[in-house]
Scaffold this motif. Structure first.
Motif, mmCIF file in Angstrom:
data_model
loop_
_atom_site.group_PDB
_atom_site.id
_atom_site.type_symbol
_atom_site.label_atom_id
_atom_site.label_comp_id
_atom_site.label_asym_id
_atom_site.label_seq_id
_atom_site.Cartn_x
_atom_site.Cartn_y
_atom_site.Cartn_z
ATOM 1 N N ARG A 166 0.830 -1.206 0.000
ATOM 2 C CA ARG A 166 0.000 0.000 0.000
ATOM 3 C C ARG A 166 0.866 1.259 0.000
ATOM 4 N NH1 ARG A 166 -4.534 -2.224 4.348
ATOM 5 N NH2 ARG A 166 -5.630 -3.567 2.829
ATOM 6 N N LEU A 167 1.992 1.187 0.681
ATOM 7 C CA LEU A 167 2.916 2.322 0.667
ATOM 8 C C LEU A 167 3.426 2.567 -0.751
ATOM 9 C CD1 LEU A 167 4.628 4.473 2.115
ATOM 10 C CD2 LEU A 167 6.322 2.681 2.583
ATOM 11 N N TYR A 168 3.810 1.513 -1.440
ATOM 12 C CA TYR A 168 4.293 1.642 -2.820
ATOM 13 C C TYR A 168 3.186 2.222 -3.703
ATOM 14 C CZ TYR A 168 6.891 0.210 -7.040
ATOM 15 O OH TYR A 168 7.581 0.189 -8.233
ATOM 16 N N TRP A 169 1.989 1.680 -3.549
ATOM 17 C CA TRP A 169 0.873 2.098 -4.398
ATOM 18 C C TRP A 169 0.584 3.584 -4.251
ATOM 19 C CZ3 TRP A 169 -1.457 -0.550 -8.183
ATOM 20 C CH2 TRP A 169 -2.634 -0.019 -8.714
ATOM 21 N N TYR A 170 0.521 4.034 -3.008
ATOM 22 C CA TYR A 170 0.111 5.418 -2.752
ATOM 23 C C TYR A 170 1.253 6.427 -2.818
ATOM 24 C CZ TYR A 170 -4.726 4.267 -1.544
ATOM 25 O OH TYR A 170 -6.046 3.875 -1.592
ATOM 26 N N THR A 171 2.481 5.958 -3.036
ATOM 27 C CA THR A 171 3.597 6.885 -3.245
ATOM 28 C C THR A 171 4.184 6.683 -4.640
ATOM 29 O OG1 THR A 171 5.211 5.380 -2.175
ATOM 30 C CG2 THR A 171 4.151 7.057 -0.799
ATOM 31 N N VAL A 172 4.887 5.590 -4.844
ATOM 32 C CA VAL A 172 5.610 5.362 -6.098
ATOM 33 C C VAL A 172 4.670 5.335 -7.305
ATOM 34 C CG1 VAL A 172 7.124 3.763 -7.349
ATOM 35 C CG2 VAL A 172 7.418 4.110 -4.889
ATOM 36 N N GLU A 173 3.500 4.732 -7.153
ATOM 37 C CA GLU A 173 2.584 4.625 -8.289
ATOM 38 C C GLU A 173 1.610 5.802 -8.402
ATOM 39 O OE1 GLU A 173 2.761 2.776 -10.771
ATOM 40 O OE2 GLU A 173 3.817 0.951 -10.183
ATOM 41 N N PHE A 174 1.041 6.240 -7.281
ATOM 42 C CA PHE A 174 -0.031 7.237 -7.379
ATOM 43 C C PHE A 174 0.131 8.383 -6.380
ATOM 44 C CE2 PHE A 174 -1.772 3.455 -9.366
ATOM 45 C CZ PHE A 174 -2.242 3.999 -10.558
ATOM 46 N N ASP A 212 0.322 10.071 5.682
ATOM 47 C CA ASP A 212 0.595 9.564 7.018
ATOM 48 C C ASP A 212 0.893 8.082 6.865
ATOM 49 O OD1 ASP A 212 -0.764 8.002 9.504
ATOM 50 O OD2 ASP A 212 0.158 9.883 10.181
ATOM 51 N N LEU A 213 2.056 7.653 7.319
ATOM 52 C CA LEU A 213 2.538 6.298 7.057
ATOM 53 C C LEU A 213 1.563 5.228 7.547
ATOM 54 C CD1 LEU A 213 4.828 4.453 6.045
ATOM 55 C CD2 LEU A 213 5.884 4.677 8.311
ATOM 56 N N LYS A 214 1.132 5.345 8.787
ATOM 57 C CA LYS A 214 0.226 4.339 9.351
ATOM 58 C C LYS A 214 -1.116 4.341 8.613
ATOM 59 C CE LYS A 214 0.366 4.197 13.772
ATOM 60 N NZ LYS A 214 0.129 4.473 15.222
ATOM 61 N N ARG A 215 -1.586 5.524 8.311
ATOM 62 C CA ARG A 215 -2.861 5.674 7.592
ATOM 63 C C ARG A 215 -2.801 5.007 6.216
ATOM 64 N NH1 ARG A 215 -7.255 6.523 4.705
ATOM 65 N NH2 ARG A 215 -8.401 8.465 4.924
ATOM 66 N N VAL A 216 -1.708 5.241 5.502
ATOM 67 C CA VAL A 216 -1.532 4.667 4.168
ATOM 68 C C VAL A 216 -1.511 3.142 4.235
ATOM 69 C CG1 VAL A 216 0.136 4.401 2.290
ATOM 70 C CG2 VAL A 216 -0.457 6.683 3.116
ATOM 71 N N MET A 217 -0.810 2.599 5.212
ATOM 72 C CA MET A 217 -0.701 1.139 5.322
ATOM 73 C C MET A 217 -2.031 0.469 5.674
ATOM 74 S SD MET A 217 2.974 0.251 6.998
ATOM 75 C CE MET A 217 4.494 0.508 6.092
ATOM 76 N N ARG A 218 -2.981 1.242 6.165
ATOM 77 C CA ARG A 218 -4.305 0.692 6.487
ATOM 78 C C ARG A 218 -5.312 0.866 5.348
ATOM 79 N NH1 ARG A 218 -6.747 3.350 11.559
ATOM 80 N NH2 ARG A 218 -8.398 1.838 11.044
ATOM 81 N N THR A 219 -4.959 1.642 4.331
ATOM 82 C CA THR A 219 -5.949 2.053 3.337
ATOM 83 C C THR A 219 -5.963 1.129 2.120
ATOM 84 O OG1 THR A 219 -5.644 4.346 4.040
ATOM 85 C CG2 THR A 219 -6.768 3.990 1.932
ATOM 86 N N LYS A 220 -7.122 0.620 1.786
ATOM 87 C CA LYS A 220 -7.289 -0.194 0.585
ATOM 88 C C LYS A 220 -7.037 0.655 -0.658
ATOM 89 C CE LYS A 220 -10.892 -3.142 2.654
ATOM 90 N NZ LYS A 220 -12.306 -3.594 2.512
ATOM 91 N N TYR A 221 -6.846 -0.001 -1.798
ATOM 92 C CA TYR A 221 -6.709 0.742 -3.056
ATOM 93 C C TYR A 221 -7.359 -0.045 -4.172
ATOM 94 C CZ TYR A 221 -2.636 -2.368 -3.772
ATOM 95 O OH TYR A 221 -1.798 -3.443 -3.906
#
Length: 290
Positions: A166-174, A212-221
């Motif tokens: 999820r971290l990769y998705w919401y940073t590196v990809e989007f 927010d790191l923790k928030r991102v790791m909890r968020t579906k995509y």
């Protein structure tokens, strides 16, 4: 570029790399690259982060035709110590992380057809190289990608790859980034997509929230359409700091029993840049229902 369920294709090396075989690209394939490049290069100034545009120039990706990985690697090595290596397509998670941890970016060598110009399921060379490689010339982002690979190898042993993905998705990809001129694009999935390059900044539908790191790791995509939520970082240095200063193991343990956050949700603790209408996603749901 990762998938845990894959088996190595015939002809691929132990690390799943294959020759790019640049000489085998046809005139039509070079023309497709040039068509995609021209479309994105015309719209991305003042939308993409300046570091992305600088990477295009420094790597001489403005030269016509499909880029040659050896030449890209030569220029990247001088700048940040990275290389671009060809792979058959998606690779297993651990292979992906091993390459990133050793400053090798894996890229598919095939290019989409004219019928796929606006959408294809598996990343092609335009997504992988145009979308990802320019920012590897930026020192902080290059370090972040290596740190992500090292973190992936640790996550693999902790059963936490889904959180890290999820971290990769919401940073590196989007990912979006905040600048003095407003929000800018840097995620490869956005900058390589004509439609999402417009949608991510201009459309009232998606949420745009502070990273927010923790928030991102909890968020579906979602993987099948434009994003319903984008996360905004302050800088690449800040993103790198989050990655190298945090021991993710306690974070994974903390999140193990915490429920996931639905894609469109806004929490009371979120920093809100845009409270999205979600109109685009709701319209698509109606169309799919019929």
């Amino acid at each position: 570029m990762a998938d845990a369920s894959l088996s190595r294709p015939e002809g691929a090396a132990e690390d799943w790399t294959i020759p790019q075989e640049w000489d085998r690209y046809t005139p039509a394939e070079h023309a497709m690259w040039d068509r995609l490049f021209a479309r994105q290069a015309a719209m991305l100034p003042n939308r993409a982060v300046p570091e992305f545009m600088a990477g295009l120039d420094m790597l001489r990706m403005t030269t016509p035709g499909v880029p040659h990985f050896d030449l890209l690697s030569e220029r990247l090595m001088k700048a940040t110590g990275w290389q671009v290596v060809a792979v058959p397509g998606l690779v297993p998670d651990r292979v992906f992380f091993e390459h990133l941890a050793n400053r090798r970016f894996v890229a598919g060598r095939f290019i989409r057809t004219p019928e796929q110009i606006d959408y294809l399921e598996e990343p092609d060379i335009f997504h992988d190289v145009f979308g990802h490689v320019p920012l590897l010339a930026h020192p902080a982002f290059a370090d972040y990608m290596q740190a992500y690979g090292e973190g992936g190898l640790r996550a693999d042993g902790l059963g936490a790859i889904d959180r890290l993905a999820r971290l990769y998705w919401y940073t590196v990809e989007f990912g979006l980034i905040r600048s003095g001129e407003g929000l800018r694009l840097y995620g490869a999935g956005i900058v390589s997509s004509h439609g999402e390059s417009l949608f991510a900044l201009d459309d009232p539908s998606p949420n745009r929230l502070g990273f927010d790191l923790k928030r991102v790791m909890r968020t579906k995509y979602r993987i099948d359409d434009y994003q319903q939520t984008y996360f905004v970082i302050d800088s690449f240095d800040d993103l790198l700091r989050h990655t190298i200063e945090n021991d993710f193991a306690p974070l994974y343990a903390e999140l193990a029993d915490v429920p996931d956050i639905e894609i469109e949700t806004i929490l009371p603790t979120d920093t809100i840049y845009t409270r999205g209408t979600q109109a685009y996603a709701r319209q698509k749901e109606k169309e799919d229902a019929h």
